[in-house]
Design an enzyme around this catalytic site. Structure first.
Site, PDB file in Angstrom:
ATOM      1  N   CYS A  70      17.020 -20.948  30.447  1.00  0.00           N
ATOM      2  CA  CYS A  70      15.805 -21.521  29.868  1.00  0.00           C
ATOM      3  C   CYS A  70      14.630 -21.330  30.837  1.00  0.00           C
ATOM      4  O   CYS A  70      14.720 -21.734  32.001  1.00  0.00           O
ATOM      5  CB  CYS A  70      16.020 -23.001  29.587  1.00  0.00           C
ATOM      6  SG  CYS A  70      14.517 -23.886  29.087  1.00  0.00           S
ATOM      7  N   CYS A  89      13.374 -24.900  32.278  1.00  0.00           N
ATOM      8  CA  CYS A  89      14.103 -25.756  33.224  1.00  0.00           C
ATOM      9  C   CYS A  89      15.193 -25.022  34.005  1.00  0.00           C
ATOM     10  O   CYS A  89      15.800 -25.604  34.901  1.00  0.00           O
ATOM     11  CB  CYS A  89      14.715 -26.956  32.492  1.00  0.00           C
ATOM     12  SG  CYS A  89      16.074 -26.518  31.378  1.00  0.00           S
ATOM     13  N   ALA A 105       0.831  -1.205   0.000  1.00  0.00           N
ATOM     14  CA  ALA A 105       0.000   0.000   0.000  1.00  0.00           C
ATOM     15  C   ALA A 105       0.868   1.259   0.000  1.00  0.00           C
ATOM     16  O   ALA A 105       0.587   2.219  -0.734  1.00  0.00           O
ATOM     17  CB  ALA A 105      -0.920  -0.004   1.213  1.00  0.00           C
ATOM     18  N   ASP A 106       1.938   1.255   0.787  1.00  0.00           N
ATOM     19  CA  ASP A 106       2.834   2.414   0.821  1.00  0.00           C
ATOM     20  C   ASP A 106       3.535   2.593  -0.526  1.00  0.00           C
ATOM     21  O   ASP A 106       3.706   3.719  -1.016  1.00  0.00           O
ATOM     22  CB  ASP A 106       3.877   2.255   1.934  1.00  0.00           C
ATOM     23  CG  ASP A 106       3.258   2.362   3.325  1.00  0.00           C
ATOM     24  OD1 ASP A 106       2.137   2.890   3.429  1.00  0.00           O
ATOM     25  OD2 ASP A 106       3.893   1.897   4.289  1.00  0.00           O
ATOM     26  N   GLU A 152      -9.684 -13.003 -11.308  1.00  0.00           N
ATOM     27  CA  GLU A 152      -8.835 -14.057 -10.730  1.00  0.00           C
ATOM     28  C   GLU A 152      -8.044 -13.501  -9.558  1.00  0.00           C
ATOM     29  O   GLU A 152      -7.716 -12.307  -9.523  1.00  0.00           O
ATOM     30  CB  GLU A 152      -7.868 -14.586 -11.796  1.00  0.00           C
ATOM     31  CG  GLU A 152      -6.854 -13.553 -12.245  1.00  0.00           C
ATOM     32  CD  GLU A 152      -6.067 -13.960 -13.480  1.00  0.00           C
ATOM     33  OE1 GLU A 152      -4.840 -13.810 -13.453  1.00  0.00           O
ATOM     34  OE2 GLU A 152      -6.693 -14.412 -14.466  1.00  0.00           O
ATOM     35  N   CYS A 172      18.540 -23.816  24.873  1.00  0.00           N
ATOM     36  CA  CYS A 172      18.673 -24.364  26.223  1.00  0.00           C
ATOM     37  C   CYS A 172      19.678 -25.503  26.219  1.00  0.00           C
ATOM     38  O   CYS A 172      19.687 -26.341  25.318  1.00  0.00           O
ATOM     39  CB  CYS A 172      17.303 -24.862  26.686  1.00  0.00           C
ATOM     40  SG  CYS A 172      17.358 -25.893  28.156  1.00  0.00           S
ATOM     41  N   LYS A 206      -5.052 -12.282  -7.345  1.00  0.00           N
ATOM     42  CA  LYS A 206      -3.722 -11.766  -7.662  1.00  0.00           C
ATOM     43  C   LYS A 206      -2.733 -12.404  -6.696  1.00  0.00           C
ATOM     44  O   LYS A 206      -2.647 -12.022  -5.525  1.00  0.00           O
ATOM     45  CB  LYS A 206      -3.686 -10.247  -7.557  1.00  0.00           C
ATOM     46  CG  LYS A 206      -2.356  -9.630  -7.989  1.00  0.00           C
ATOM     47  CD  LYS A 206      -2.419  -8.106  -7.928  1.00  0.00           C
ATOM     48  CE  LYS A 206      -1.107  -7.498  -8.431  1.00  0.00           C
ATOM     49  NZ  LYS A 206       0.048  -7.892  -7.611  1.00  0.00           N
ATOM     50  N   LYS A 249      -6.641  -3.959  -5.601  1.00  0.00           N
ATOM     51  CA  LYS A 249      -5.808  -4.352  -4.461  1.00  0.00           C
ATOM     52  C   LYS A 249      -6.625  -4.389  -3.167  1.00  0.00           C
ATOM     53  O   LYS A 249      -7.530  -3.587  -2.957  1.00  0.00           O
ATOM     54  CB  LYS A 249      -4.640  -3.369  -4.301  1.00  0.00           C
ATOM     55  CG  LYS A 249      -3.745  -3.245  -5.534  1.00  0.00           C
ATOM     56  CD  LYS A 249      -2.981  -4.514  -5.830  1.00  0.00           C
ATOM     57  CE  LYS A 249      -1.790  -4.676  -4.907  1.00  0.00           C
ATOM     58  NZ  LYS A 249      -0.707  -3.716  -5.150  1.00  0.00           N
ATOM     59  N   ASP A 292       0.478 -13.348  -4.674  1.00  0.00           N
ATOM     60  CA  ASP A 292       1.623 -12.571  -4.194  1.00  0.00           C
ATOM     61  C   ASP A 292       2.850 -13.466  -4.217  1.00  0.00           C
ATOM     62  O   ASP A 292       3.211 -14.111  -3.229  1.00  0.00           O
ATOM     63  CB  ASP A 292       1.360 -12.054  -2.775  1.00  0.00           C
ATOM     64  CG  ASP A 292       2.392 -11.015  -2.353  1.00  0.00           C
ATOM     65  OD1 ASP A 292       3.166 -10.560  -3.214  1.00  0.00           O
ATOM     66  OD2 ASP A 292       2.420 -10.662  -1.165  1.00  0.00           O
ATOM     67  N   TYR A 310      -1.488 -18.014 -15.659  1.00  0.00           N
ATOM     68  CA  TYR A 310      -2.628 -17.125 -15.885  1.00  0.00           C
ATOM     69  C   TYR A 310      -2.507 -16.263 -17.139  1.00  0.00           C
ATOM     70  O   TYR A 310      -3.401 -15.476 -17.444  1.00  0.00           O
ATOM     71  CB  TYR A 310      -2.855 -16.213 -14.668  1.00  0.00           C
ATOM     72  CG  TYR A 310      -1.648 -15.403 -14.249  1.00  0.00           C
ATOM     73  CD1 TYR A 310      -1.149 -14.362 -15.029  1.00  0.00           C
ATOM     74  CD2 TYR A 310      -0.991 -15.688 -13.053  1.00  0.00           C
ATOM     75  CE1 TYR A 310      -0.045 -13.624 -14.638  1.00  0.00           C
ATOM     76  CE2 TYR A 310       0.115 -14.945 -12.657  1.00  0.00           C
ATOM     77  CZ  TYR A 310       0.589 -13.922 -13.453  1.00  0.00           C
ATOM     78  OH  TYR A 310       1.679 -13.198 -13.067  1.00  0.00           O
ATOM     79  N   CYS A 321      15.144 -30.956  30.389  1.00  0.00           N
ATOM     80  CA  CYS A 321      14.243 -29.847  30.055  1.00  0.00           C
ATOM     81  C   CYS A 321      12.884 -30.390  29.628  1.00  0.00           C
ATOM     82  O   CYS A 321      12.802 -31.156  28.656  1.00  0.00           O
ATOM     83  CB  CYS A 321      14.836 -29.000  28.927  1.00  0.00           C
ATOM     84  SG  CYS A 321      13.790 -27.603  28.465  1.00  0.00           S
TER      85      CYS A 321
END
Length: 826
Positions: free
Chosen positions: A440, A443, A46-47, A128, A458, A130, A330, A132, A240, A464
């Site tokens: 960890c 344990c 989008a940006d 159809e 760990c 899109k 989009k 990615d 496609y 553990c």
């Protein structure tokens, strides 16, 4: 800071428009390079689309800015230099975008106007998903795949033929009839959500960087120089569109008809492709796909609409870098901002510590998200795999993620939500830096990072609870203790029944015989219940004594008793210590022979393990072991706590660097890693303090052990509960000593027998294996590192740090010829 970014285009002067146009062009070109070449986009779709739209709007308002080098005329980015190039016979162009319903309605109306169609005339479109992924063109000649290329810059792409041949979805030969002499199939290489999650799981367990999303994973996998890597990745393909086609070769007169031919020829097509007769029908299909988006199993970022009739497509033609007859509608970006309220550490089955963000619940793409991935401790600290900041810097330090921060959340791949950025301007004053745990949480064992890895693990291993089942399965496996009757399913069942927690519990099962029988009986009953559901046949309610014997419990107990004596090598391997495989376990058994001697060696070596400060110094780019040791030596007699922050520190550090003989890149690396002069000196002093001790070097010097395995062994033994585990095991079983090595031949009674020898550099008359075998045959011990206990270092060409260490310690250094003469082989 750009002064024109927020000014409405109609208010820009010609000069301001030119500057904004140039700035946008540079920014967009950078994003194109990162997306198409590096497979590492840094902005959302989008940006990026917003940047493109502003760029094109400026060109529309100021046509004089649109030259032959305009990005409006270009697609993607030039192919990467590491691949051969393929020129597209028909350019692979991009699509225009729509973001609102009104834009779709205008698209349909514009098509009608261009074609001169009445409002009630039939006009059919295909719609159809899109996908990615990564666009790819497949060239078939006489139905046989001959080449494959990425989109590249739209006119020339990367030759990925060998890699594409590894994708199961793509046929080597097209099937069926009416296949043109030449036909270029175009589509999208992608990775499904489940496959992406599994791949990232494997990456994380292996300590490798994870992929940000399925698109990056697919692109990175397809663009590998080694096709074997691509073959190991679960790539898929949807067809496609098409490029070059032999004259008269199209199998239909419509877009949908050609796609149906694709399916007949054996190419994968998307089942959600439909024909629509109006803008309203297109929008209805868009909303339906949007609602099902999270269930598709692969990423999409919109829906593509195309005029169905090919003669209409030809009449409509192209404008700029996209066709008039198609548009991509989009989806909104699936991102949201919320507050990070905590970080929880999860421990995986192999001991990997994975941070999970605990969030103030937020809706992202229609799903409420309260947890998200933070990948690893470097990601939290803001450091990438190459050591560079991944979110920029503040006051010269990488931007980290802190508890209390407002963060941007993205549903990566619609499956695994992840934290992608920090909203720095909203950082609370009391936002707390996060210190990644070195123990960890499951344990309490020490958690360590191997050099070059991003994952902390760990060391608790067998004790553990997060790793217990996997570790016990390893302990009883064929190459370890080989206990028949304790397969994966039975280990899991006994663990869930509370009868197995550690390997020592295996040898106590006979004391809880009735509980074990009940657990096996419950397992049998559950299997019968499931079988009844599947087949409809009633299960027996009462077991006869013969059937009870069939449960195999007595046989299991007998198998366990048969393993109350175990060879040392199998025992060590069965402990499942990281980096200690069968070869290393056998080497330890040959060297130490008994479990008592091995434990004594670990007892001595554990306190002498190199610390993280030393490992960090070793890992600095351009530094390496020789210069790290030189820096440590140059710090002799220097106490950083007594050095001022001013000129005194500067002069002292300059002297240390001079004595260590660092070159310019090494000096830059050291200063960049630690900061001020005083901080560098303090770090070097700590690194010197944490250098490996002699007992550790002796352990690491055992052939087929090395420093990595030696570190893992010491970290395991340094934990008191692991020593307790060994005590419990040794109370139940006897570890039989390894056999003494065969007597050395008479020739071994000379100068070589009983000596410790280290080979370094390139030998000319012997291979390294031949030299090692000769030394051992003559009764010598071959070590992998130099210490004060080393008798001879045999140095070939380009000998490095081992030769320097030998000279420092006064160890005898021999040429290859001198060694052969000493060994009687010269």
């Amino acid at each position: 800071m750009n002064p024109y970014a927020d000014i409405d285009i109609e208010k820009l002067t010609a000069d301001e428009a030119a500057k904004e146009h140039a700035r946008l062009g540079e920014e967009i070109a950078g994003h194109d390079r990162r997306y198409y070449q590096d497979d590492a986009p840094t902005v959302s779709d989008a940006d990026y689309d917003a940047l493109r739209r502003r760029y094109e709007a400026i060109e529309a308002a100021f046509p004089e800015l649109r030259g032959i080098d305009s990005l409006s005329e270009k697609v993607g980015a030039a192919p990467a230099a590491k691949f051969a190039k393929i020129r597209h016979a028909v350019p692979m162009l991009s699509l225009g975008n729509a973001f609102a319903d009104e834009e779709v309605e205008e698209f349909v109306a514009r098509i009608r106007r261009f074609l001169g169609l009445a409002a009630d005339a039939d006009l059919v479109f295909t719609a159809e998903p899109k996908i990615d992924g990564l666009s790819c063109s497949l060239r078939y000649e006489k139905g046989v795949l001959v080449s494959a290329a990425t989109r590249g810059d739209g006119f020339e792409g990367e030759d990925v033929t060998a890699n594409v041949r590894t994708i199961a979805d793509i046929p080597e030969r097209l099937a069926g009839e009416m296949i043109p002499e030449v036909f270029e199939v175009r589509g999208e290489v992608y990775m499904g959500h489940a496959d992406f999650a599994a791949l990232n799981g494997r990456q994380q367990e292996a300590g490798k960087p994870v992929f940000a999303n399925p698109r990056n994973a697919a692109a990175g996998s397809l663009r590998q120089l080694d096709p074997k890597i691509t073959a190991s990745r679960p790539l898929r393909f949807f067809a496609y569109a098409w490029g070059e086609v032999s004259p008269g070769g199209l199998p239909a007169a419509s877009q949908s008809g050609v796609i149906e031919a694709f399916a007949r020829w054996g190419l994968p097509t998307n089942e959600l492709t439909v024909r629509c007769h109006s803008a309203a029908a297109l929008l209805a299909h868009y909303r339906m796909i949007g609602e099902r988006r999270a269930e598709l199993g692969y990423d999409i970022d919109g829906v593509v609409y195309k005029v169905d009739r090919l003669d209409y497509q030809s009449e409509l033609g192209f404008i700029s870098r996209s066709p008039r007859w198609a548009i991509a509608h989009k989806f909104p970006a699936q991102r949201a901002v919320t507050q990070l309220i905590g970080i929880e550490i999860q421990v995986g089955r192999t001991g990997a510590l994975t941070p999970v963000a605990k969030l103030a619940p937020i809706t992202v793409g229609g799903v409420v998200v309260s947890n998200a991935s933070l990948h690893n401790e470097d990601y939290i600290a803001g450091i990438g795999g190459d050591g560079a900041p991944i979110r920029g810097t503040v006051d010269g330090r990488p931007i980290d993620i802190r508890i209390g921060d407002f963060v941007t959340i993205q549903r990566a791949g619609d499956v695994i939500p992840q934290v992608v950025d920090v909203v720095l301007e909203r950082r609370p004053a009391d936002a707390a830096r996060y210190v990644f745990p070195h123990v960890c949480p499951a344990c309490g064992s020490h958690a360590v990072r191997d050099e070059g890895e991003s994952v902390r693990r760990c060391t608790g291993g067998l004790i553990c609870p997060a790793q217990a089942v996997e570790r016990i399965r390893h302990f009883v496996a064929r190459d370890a203790l080989d206990i028949e009757g304790l397969g994966d399913e039975n280990v899991q069942m006994l663990f869930e029944a509370g009868l197995l927690r550690t390997p020592a519990d295996i040898f106590r099962l006979h004391r809880r015989g009735e509980e074990v029988r009940k657990a096996f009986l419950a397992q049998r009953e559950e299997r019968a219940r499931l079988r009844e559901i599947e087949t409809g046949q009633a299960r027996k309610k009462v077991l006869t004594e013969e059937e009870r014997q069939f449960l195999g419990i007595d046989k299991l107990f007998a198998s366990i008793d048969e393993r109350r004596e175990v060879p040392l090598a199998r025992f060590v391997y069965g402990l499942g210590i990281r980096h200690v495989g069968e070869v290393t376990a056998k080497a330890l058994a040959r060297t130490y022979r008994s479990i008592e001697a091995l434990r004594a060696a670990l007892e001595a070596a554990a306190p002498a393990v190199p610390g993280e400060a030393w490992m960090k110094l070793l890992g600095l780019r351009s530094v390496g072991k020789i210069k790290a040791e030189a820096l440590a030596e140059a710090m002799d007699g220097i106490d950083p706590s007594g050095i001022d922050l001013g000129a005194n520190a500067e002069a002292t550090l300059r002297d240390v660097i001079a004595r260590a003989r660092l070159n310019a890149p090494q000096r830059v690396a050291v200063r960049a890693a630690y900061g001020t002069d005083a901080e560098v000196l303090a770090a070097l002093a700590e690194a010197r303090r944490q250098m490996p001790g002699e007992a550790f070097l002796d352990l690491a010097g055992v052939p087929d052990v090395g420093e990595v395995a030696a570190t893992s062994l010491c970290e395991f033994y340094a934990e008191a509960h692991n020593q307790s585990l060994l005590d419990q095991l040794l109370a139940e079983i006897r570890v039989t000593p390894a056999e003494a090595p065969a007597e050395a031949p008479a020739a071994a009674s000379g100068a070589v027998s009983g000596k410790t020898v280290v080979f370094t550099g390139a030998l000319e008359k012997l291979t390294r294996d031949e030299a090692k075998a000769m030394a051992e045959r003559l009764g010598a011990k071959v070590a992998g590192s130099v210490s004060r206990k080393t008798d001879y270092v045999v140095a070939g060409a380009d000998a490095g740090s081992k030769l320097a260490k030998a000279r420092e310690l006064g160890v005898a250094v021999l040429t290859e010829d001198e060694w052969l003469a000493l060994a009687g082989g010269g």
